[in-house]
Design a protein around this motif. Structure first.
Motif, mmCIF file in Angstrom:
data_model
loop_
_atom_site.group_PDB
_atom_site.id
_atom_site.type_symbol
_atom_site.label_atom_id
_atom_site.label_comp_id
_atom_site.label_asym_id
_atom_site.label_seq_id
_atom_site.Cartn_x
_atom_site.Cartn_y
_atom_site.Cartn_z
ATOM 1 N N GLU A 18 44.123 4.179 19.130
ATOM 2 C CA GLU A 18 44.909 5.159 18.396
ATOM 3 C C GLU A 18 44.000 5.635 17.266
ATOM 4 O O GLU A 18 43.740 4.897 16.325
ATOM 5 C CB GLU A 18 46.177 4.502 17.848
ATOM 6 C CG GLU A 18 47.087 3.972 18.960
ATOM 7 C CD GLU A 18 48.109 2.960 18.459
ATOM 8 O OE1 GLU A 18 49.129 3.377 17.906
ATOM 9 O OE2 GLU A 18 47.865 1.754 18.619
ATOM 10 N N GLU A 234 47.096 -5.498 18.587
ATOM 11 C CA GLU A 234 46.628 -4.262 17.953
ATOM 12 C C GLU A 234 45.969 -4.606 16.628
ATOM 13 O O GLU A 234 46.606 -5.187 15.754
ATOM 14 C CB GLU A 234 47.820 -3.322 17.717
ATOM 15 C CG GLU A 234 47.429 -2.046 16.993
ATOM 16 C CD GLU A 234 48.599 -1.071 16.826
ATOM 17 O OE1 GLU A 234 49.697 -1.356 17.344
ATOM 18 O OE2 GLU A 234 48.409 -0.038 16.170
ATOM 19 N N LYS A 236 44.438 -3.256 13.263
ATOM 20 C CA LYS A 236 44.712 -2.042 12.498
ATOM 21 C C LYS A 236 43.530 -1.539 11.687
ATOM 22 O O LYS A 236 42.703 -2.326 11.223
ATOM 23 C CB LYS A 236 45.832 -2.349 11.484
ATOM 24 C CG LYS A 236 47.213 -2.407 12.113
ATOM 25 C CD LYS A 236 47.736 -1.017 12.307
ATOM 26 C CE LYS A 236 49.192 -1.013 12.747
ATOM 27 N NZ LYS A 236 49.555 0.311 13.280
ATOM 28 N N LYS A 285 54.414 -7.787 16.113
ATOM 29 C CA LYS A 285 54.558 -6.350 16.381
ATOM 30 C C LYS A 285 55.936 -5.862 15.983
ATOM 31 O O LYS A 285 56.964 -6.398 16.387
ATOM 32 C CB LYS A 285 54.311 -6.129 17.873
ATOM 33 C CG LYS A 285 54.624 -4.747 18.365
ATOM 34 C CD LYS A 285 53.395 -3.859 18.352
ATOM 35 C CE LYS A 285 53.744 -2.439 18.755
ATOM 36 N NZ LYS A 285 53.379 -1.472 17.731
HETATM 37 MG MG MG Z 1 50.444 1.714 17.337
#
Ligand code: MG
Ligand code: ADP
Length: 506
Positions: A18, A234, A236, A285
């Motif tokens: 992303e 994920e 960040k 999450k």
């Molecule tokens: Mg995301």
């Protein structure tokens, strides 16, 4: 295929990125405050009433930012949504005084839909990485906790600046699809491609060091040949290619170890630690419910017309993938060379200039750029290179290299002399390659009679080597070539020397 060896077998990587790029625009996404929040600007001097959410202030959509998003979408070969809208993502943190971020969550049509980006895959062949969406959202401000022992400060200059978030697509129904990022290096190539597309279009500076490009990195692993995807984590807010690659690798190994010890990976949000290259769990999450998305009642739906899209499409310059295709088709360059020369638009522009009017030498010019120029960073503007912008090579110009290659190809000079001239130019010798060659009397000796005479001398002076050569030690040819070159002061044409030597020694 890129794999990591575990104790119990090989594992492959599944990576989703992303990527946030900051949209170049005079003003912010929903306010008239300046979007140029660079670090030399004093804190809180580019903040409007809208940005700090004063009661009664209404956001007004900046249509230029929308056009930038459309432009990027076209650069990503993507569908542009004719109808789109904005929603509020609730989160309460002092870096965004509204108490929510205006964004385009997964269930509203984003400005940019499904698309693809072409990169060089791990096998050296072009590969399409699918894009799921790209949406516009607000950036947050900056909190400063290290200015005062007991107080924290907030700088809202960046608050409300437009971000475009570009999300790669993973088709979970097609486990064999070769359309996602599957190695740390491919992740870097993908990000560089996004950066170059954004820069070519003037959509973003896309500069990781300056924070105008950041990425969240999703990683999962699976056994080679496995038909499903496993749980991802994920990590960040990554801001360097090096750290991104290291985080991917660390995360993958961590997950492999968990699986091999019989454990399960939980879908966590991770934090990366730059000092030792590890990751740790930041939080489990969050899901969409936590954000309590709802349509922003202060903003009208976003309608985009075909005419608007076509008008923007007509302004698009050539993008890196088209440049690569041109290099392989018109100049016969390999995929690898084409990729190296399009890493950056300044490089491809430099190459195009060098090749202009001399297309038949394109391949040699490419070779010289990649093996010689890239190996001599002093020729590049190092200061600018660090910020990712190489504004041309300053010492050796495109026409210098073109002329050098031409002299080499038409046998005016040989390879050794070409290298010498190249080094002299780097060292600041003035003049064109031809002028330098004249000045230093560098001229290739191509007179076969003269070369033959020197060869005769060398043969006469080395009877025992001639004996050995004739009895089968053909590796000695190099010895004779070397001696002839030495006697001619390195000026003989090596191909001619080789040919005559072979005949005379036969
Ligand atoms: Mg995301
Ligand atoms: P969220 O918005 O909750 O972060 P998304 O569906 O937008 O989730 O996915 C974020 C990124 O993670 C996308 O790039 C997607 O392709 C990637 N992704 C989804 N599932 C996996 C998986 N199993 N392994 C690796 N990446 C994944």
């Amino acid at each position: 295929m890129f794999t990591i060896k575990g104790k119990t077998g090989d594992w492959e990587l599944v990576i989703g990125l992303e990527t946030h790029i900051e949209v170049l625009s005079n003003s912010k996404l929903f306010s008239g405050a300046s979007a140029d929040y660079n670090p030399s600007v004093a804190p809180n001097t580019q903040v409007s009433m809208v940005d700090v959410a004063m009661p009664g202030m209404l956001p007004v959509l900046n249509t230029y930012c929308v056009e930038q998003a459309i432009k990027m979408g076209l650069g990503l070969n993507a569908e542009i949504s004719r109808h789109s809208s904005f929603a509020r993502k609730q989160y309460f943190y002092p870096d965004l005084p509204q108490g929510y971020q205006i964004s385009q969550p997964a269930d509203v049509p984003p400005v940019v839909g499904r698309g693809w980006v072409e990169i060089m895959g791990d096998d050296g062949q072009p590969k399409k990485i699918l894009i799921e969406r790209a949406h516009l959202e607000q950036d947050a401000g900056k909190l400063k906790h290290d200015v005062h022992p007991t107080k924290s400060f907030a700088d809202y200059n960046r608050t409300g600046v437009a971000l475009l978030e570009i999300v790669t697509y993973l088709n979970t129904k097609d486990p064999d699809s070769n359309s996602y990022i599957s190695s740390p290096d491919a992740a870097e190539r993908y990000l560089r491609e996004i950066r170059e597309i954004a820069r070519a279009l003037g959509v973003s500076k896309a500069n990781m060091e300056e924070g105008s490009m950041r990425a969240d990195v999703n990683v999962s692993v699976r056994r080679v040949g496995e038909k499903t995807f496993r749980t991802r984590t994920e990590t960040k807010n990554m801001v360097s290619f090096k750290f991104i690659k290291s985080a991917i690798e660390y995360e993958a190994r961590r997950q492999i170890e968990i699986y091999e010890n019989g454990g399960t990976v939980s879908q966590d949000t991770m934090r990366y630690h730059q000092d030792d290259g590890t990751t740790s769990v930041m939080r489990s999450k969050e899901d969409a419910l936590d954000y309590r998305y709802f349509p922003d009642p202060d903003l009208l739906p976003l309608e985009i017309s075909d005419e608007q899209i076509e008008r923007i499409r007509r302004t698009m310059p050539e993008l890196p993938s088209a440049t690569r295709a041109r290099y392989t088709a018109d100049f016969g360059l390999s995929e690898y060379d084409a990729a190296r020369l399009t890493e950056n638009t300044d490089i491809s522009r430099w190459f195009d200039t060098a090749v202009a009017g001399n297309a038949k030498r394109a391949k040699s010019i490419a070779n010289w750029m990649i093996s010689e120029l890239f190996a001599h960073p002093e020729n590049w503007d190092v200061k600018n290179e660090k910020s990712g912008i190489i504004d041309g090579m300053r010492i050796i110009t495109p026409s210098d290299l073109s002329e050098l290659v031409e002299m080499l190809s038409d046998n005016t000079i040989n390879g050794k002399q070409a290298k010498e001239i190249f080094i002299k130019m780097l060292d600041g010798e003035s003049g064109t390659p031809r002028e330098i060659a004249d000045k230093f009397g560098m001229k290739q000796m191509t007179d076969t009679g003269a070369i033959a005479a020197i060869i005769d001398e060398v043969i006469a002076a080395n009877p025992s080597q001639v004996e050995q050569y004739k009895s089968g030690k053909v590796g000695l040819l190099g010895f004779f070539v070397g001696n002839v070159m030495k006697k001619t002061g390195g000026t003989a044409n090596p191909a001619v020397v080789n040919e005559i030597l072979r005949k005379k020694l036969a």
